[in-house]
Write a protein that holds these residues in place. Structure first.
Motif, PDB file in Angstrom:
ATOM      1  N   SER A 187     -24.094 -15.813   4.683  1.00 30.47           N
ATOM      2  CA  SER A 187     -24.214 -16.897   3.699  1.00 30.47           C
ATOM      3  C   SER A 187     -25.410 -17.802   3.980  1.00 30.47           C
ATOM      4  O   SER A 187     -25.832 -18.550   3.092  1.00 30.47           O
ATOM      5  CB  SER A 187     -22.928 -17.737   3.681  1.00 30.47           C
ATOM      6  N   LEU A 188     -25.952 -17.746   5.208  1.00 32.92           N
ATOM      7  CA  LEU A 188     -27.112 -18.575   5.564  1.00 32.92           C
ATOM      8  C   LEU A 188     -28.444 -17.900   5.244  1.00 32.92           C
ATOM      9  O   LEU A 188     -29.488 -18.553   5.257  1.00 32.92           O
ATOM     10  CB  LEU A 188     -27.080 -18.910   7.056  1.00 32.92           C
ATOM     11  N   ALA A 189     -28.409 -16.607   4.948  1.00 37.31           N
ATOM     12  CA  ALA A 189     -29.644 -15.877   4.668  1.00 37.31           C
ATOM     13  C   ALA A 189     -30.348 -16.475   3.448  1.00 37.31           C
ATOM     14  O   ALA A 189     -29.726 -16.683   2.404  1.00 37.31           O
ATOM     15  CB  ALA A 189     -29.347 -14.405   4.438  1.00 37.31           C
ATOM     16  N   GLY A 190     -31.612 -16.767   3.595  1.00 40.43           N
ATOM     17  CA  GLY A 190     -32.384 -17.340   2.503  1.00 40.43           C
ATOM     18  C   GLY A 190     -32.116 -18.810   2.245  1.00 40.43           C
ATOM     19  O   GLY A 190     -32.603 -19.366   1.256  1.00 40.43           O
ATOM     20  N   GLN A 191     -31.351 -19.440   3.125  1.00 36.56           N
ATOM     21  CA  GLN A 191     -30.974 -20.850   2.931  1.00 36.56           C
ATOM     22  C   GLN A 191     -31.684 -21.762   3.934  1.00 36.56           C
ATOM     23  O   GLN A 191     -31.159 -22.813   4.315  1.00 36.56           O
ATOM     24  CB  GLN A 191     -29.464 -21.016   3.085  1.00 36.56           C
ATOM     25  N   GLU A 192     -32.869 -21.380   4.341  1.00 31.57           N
ATOM     26  CA  GLU A 192     -33.570 -22.104   5.396  1.00 31.57           C
ATOM     27  C   GLU A 192     -33.691 -23.603   5.122  1.00 31.57           C
ATOM     28  O   GLU A 192     -33.630 -24.419   6.057  1.00 31.57           O
ATOM     29  CB  GLU A 192     -34.978 -21.518   5.597  1.00 31.57           C
ATOM     30  N   ASP A 193     -33.856 -23.975   3.874  1.00 36.57           N
ATOM     31  CA  ASP A 193     -34.059 -25.386   3.530  1.00 36.57           C
ATOM     32  C   ASP A 193     -32.770 -26.119   3.196  1.00 36.57           C
ATOM     33  O   ASP A 193     -32.799 -27.315   2.891  1.00 36.57           O
ATOM     34  CB  ASP A 193     -35.028 -25.511   2.344  1.00 36.57           C
ATOM     35  N   ARG A 194     -31.636 -25.426   3.240  1.00 35.46           N
ATOM     36  CA  ARG A 194     -30.370 -26.072   2.871  1.00 35.46           C
ATOM     37  C   ARG A 194     -29.197 -25.539   3.701  1.00 35.46           C
ATOM     38  O   ARG A 194     -28.133 -25.245   3.178  1.00 35.46           O
ATOM     39  CB  ARG A 194     -30.102 -25.915   1.364  1.00 35.46           C
ATOM     40  N   VAL A 195     -29.414 -25.436   5.002  1.00 42.32           N
ATOM     41  CA  VAL A 195     -28.363 -24.874   5.853  1.00 42.32           C
ATOM     42  C   VAL A 195     -27.123 -25.768   5.874  1.00 42.32           C
ATOM     43  O   VAL A 195     -25.992 -25.270   5.954  1.00 42.32           O
ATOM     44  CB  VAL A 195     -28.856 -24.609   7.293  1.00 42.32           C
ATOM     45  N   ALA A 196     -27.310 -27.090   5.792  1.00 43.99           N
ATOM     46  CA  ALA A 196     -26.149 -27.982   5.798  1.00 43.99           C
ATOM     47  C   ALA A 196     -25.313 -27.776   4.542  1.00 43.99           C
ATOM     48  O   ALA A 196     -24.073 -27.683   4.608  1.00 43.99           O
ATOM     49  CB  ALA A 196     -26.597 -29.440   5.909  1.00 43.99           C
ATOM     50  N   GLU A 197     -25.967 -27.678   3.406  1.00 49.64           N
ATOM     51  CA  GLU A 197     -25.247 -27.467   2.154  1.00 49.64           C
ATOM     52  C   GLU A 197     -24.563 -26.099   2.140  1.00 49.64           C
ATOM     53  O   GLU A 197     -23.407 -25.971   1.718  1.00 49.64           O
ATOM     54  CB  GLU A 197     -26.208 -27.571   0.961  1.00 49.64           C
ATOM     55  N   ALA A 198     -25.266 -25.061   2.615  1.00 50.01           N
ATOM     56  CA  ALA A 198     -24.685 -23.717   2.641  1.00 50.01           C
ATOM     57  C   ALA A 198     -23.473 -23.669   3.571  1.00 50.01           C
ATOM     58  O   ALA A 198     -22.476 -23.001   3.273  1.00 50.01           O
ATOM     59  CB  ALA A 198     -25.736 -22.702   3.090  1.00 50.01           C
ATOM     60  N   SER A 199     -23.547 -24.393   4.680  1.00 51.78           N
ATOM     61  CA  SER A 199     -22.414 -24.439   5.616  1.00 51.78           C
ATOM     62  C   SER A 199     -21.208 -25.089   4.964  1.00 51.78           C
ATOM     63  O   SER A 199     -20.072 -24.602   5.076  1.00 51.78           O
ATOM     64  CB  SER A 199     -22.810 -25.196   6.882  1.00 51.78           C
ATOM     65  N   ARG A 200     -21.442 -26.190   4.288  1.00 49.58           N
ATOM     66  CA  ARG A 200     -20.340 -26.892   3.616  1.00 49.58           C
ATOM     67  C   ARG A 200     -19.730 -26.027   2.524  1.00 49.58           C
ATOM     68  O   ARG A 200     -18.498 -25.954   2.392  1.00 49.58           O
ATOM     69  CB  ARG A 200     -20.838 -28.208   3.016  1.00 49.58           C
ATOM     70  N   GLU A 201     -20.551 -25.353   1.753  1.00 49.20           N
ATOM     71  CA  GLU A 201     -20.044 -24.505   0.682  1.00 49.20           C
ATOM     72  C   GLU A 201     -19.190 -23.368   1.233  1.00 49.20           C
ATOM     73  O   GLU A 201     -18.162 -23.004   0.647  1.00 49.20           O
ATOM     74  CB  GLU A 201     -21.221 -23.946  -0.126  1.00 49.20           C
ATOM     75  N   PHE A 202     -19.600 -22.813   2.377  1.00 52.37           N
ATOM     76  CA  PHE A 202     -18.841 -21.713   2.966  1.00 52.37           C
ATOM     77  C   PHE A 202     -17.462 -22.182   3.421  1.00 52.37           C
ATOM     78  O   PHE A 202     -16.449 -21.553   3.122  1.00 52.37           O
ATOM     79  CB  PHE A 202     -19.606 -21.102   4.144  1.00 52.37           C
ATOM     80  N   VAL A 203     -17.423 -23.292   4.144  1.00 52.91           N
ATOM     81  CA  VAL A 203     -16.134 -23.803   4.618  1.00 52.91           C
ATOM     82  C   VAL A 203     -15.252 -24.198   3.444  1.00 52.91           C
ATOM     83  O   VAL A 203     -14.045 -23.922   3.435  1.00 52.91           O
ATOM     84  CB  VAL A 203     -16.339 -24.992   5.572  1.00 52.91           C
ATOM     85  N   ASP A 204     -15.840 -24.817   2.443  1.00 59.15           N
ATOM     86  CA  ASP A 204     -15.065 -25.192   1.253  1.00 59.15           C
ATOM     87  C   ASP A 204     -14.426 -23.968   0.611  1.00 59.15           C
ATOM     88  O   ASP A 204     -13.273 -24.017   0.162  1.00 59.15           O
ATOM     89  CB  ASP A 204     -15.964 -25.893   0.227  1.00 59.15           C
ATOM     90  N   ALA A 205     -15.168 -22.853   0.562  1.00 59.46           N
ATOM     91  CA  ALA A 205     -14.629 -21.646  -0.064  1.00 59.46           C
ATOM     92  C   ALA A 205     -13.420 -21.110   0.697  1.00 59.46           C
ATOM     93  O   ALA A 205     -12.508 -20.538   0.096  1.00 59.46           O
ATOM     94  CB  ALA A 205     -15.711 -20.573  -0.139  1.00 59.46           C
ATOM     95  N   ILE A 206     -13.402 -21.299   2.015  1.00 61.40           N
ATOM     96  CA  ILE A 206     -12.254 -20.862   2.813  1.00 61.40           C
ATOM     97  C   ILE A 206     -11.095 -21.836   2.662  1.00 61.40           C
ATOM     98  O   ILE A 206      -9.961 -21.455   2.351  1.00 61.40           O
ATOM     99  CB  ILE A 206     -12.635 -20.736   4.301  1.00 61.40           C
TER     100      ILE A 206
END
Length: 262
Positions: free
Chosen positions: A237-256
């Motif tokens: 889920s972090l692939a290609g998200q170099e400029d938004r790792v914090a947002e991508a992390s939050r979205e992943f946890v939210d999905a779980i």
């Protein structure tokens, strides 16, 4: 009290442990990922020490390690990043890597550095039991570091009991005889394996890892033990998200977790 001990004393079910590789996708991603995961509701964070010759890692984690090493990640920098993360969160942090890395760094130097930075536990899959008992256990315990060991479907009951006796942290229940990043489906054979472990009445907290990748497999794993570890799916889920790792992390946890609430 060690932060891992405090976690397992206060929460016995549905523990979400997220694994990621330090230095991926960028060299500076470590701290924002830790902060975002902690703020989003993860209970425990497992930080992978990038290594060029892993034993149990699947393609996704191997590639993330390669990228992290190319980015310039090393143990000295990782310790500095953990120190920075500790200024913002008290979530339990566990380092996962290989004993060869520890030996190259120097066992006493390594233990002192990571414990001083705020690490709570270690997972070193290639650490032999006799070397752990002879050379490493006392060092780790003096530093307040809990060490967790892995068991697999091929591990005999007798050996599982021995491993449980050596584990001062949680017991890492490898869900299948494979590398990380496998199928998210939990089979009848795996359920029988989980039931076998349950019948052993081991006192250790237990987290299931390998193949846990979404809300459904997380929920199923939590039916058996204290929680589960998600690694490869999060790294993808972090692939290609170099400029938004914090947002991508939050979205992943939210999905779980939001799926759990629903």
């Amino acid at each position: 009290m060690n932060r891992l001990s405090r976690l397992f004393a206060s929460k016995q079910k549905d523990i979400l442990n997220i694994y990621f590789t330090a230095g991926y996708p960028t060299l500076d991603s470590t701290v924002p990922i830790i902060r975002s995961l902690a703020e989003s509701g993860a209970d425990l964070i497992e930080i992978g020490m990038p290594y060029s010759d892993p034993m149990a890692d699947g393609e996704t984690i191997q590639e993330s390690s390669s990228v992290a090493l190319r980015n310039g990640m090393n143990l000295k920098l990782l310790v500095e990043q953990i120190e920075e993360a500790r200024r913002h969160t008290q979530i339990p942090l566990v380092l996962m890597g290989y004993f060869n890395q520890v030996m190259q760094y120097g066992m006493e130097r390594f233990v002192g550095a990571v414990a001083g930075a705020g690490i709570d536990g270690l997972i070193l899959p290639d650490l032999p039991a006799y070397e752990y008992e002879r050379d490493f256990r006392q060092l780790a315990e003096r530093a307040g570091l809990q060490v967790s060991f892995l068991i697999t479907p091929q591990t005999s009951d007798e050996r599982i009991r021995e491993i449980a006796g050596s584990s001062t942290g949680f017991l890492y229940v490898v869900s299948s005889s494979s590398i990380t990043g496998g199928s998210a489906e939990i089979s009848d054979r795996q359920r029988a394996y989980f039931n076998r472990i349950e019948r052993l009445n081991l006192p250790n907290p237990k987290l299931i890892g390998f193949g846990i990748s979404d809300a459904a497999s997380f929920r199923t794993a939590c039916e058996y033990f204290n929680g589960a570890i998600i690694g490869s799916a999060f790294i993808r889920s972090l692939a290609g998200q170099e400029d938004r790792v914090a947002e991508a992390s939050r979205e992943f946890v939210d999905a779980i977790l939001q799926a759990e609430i629903r």
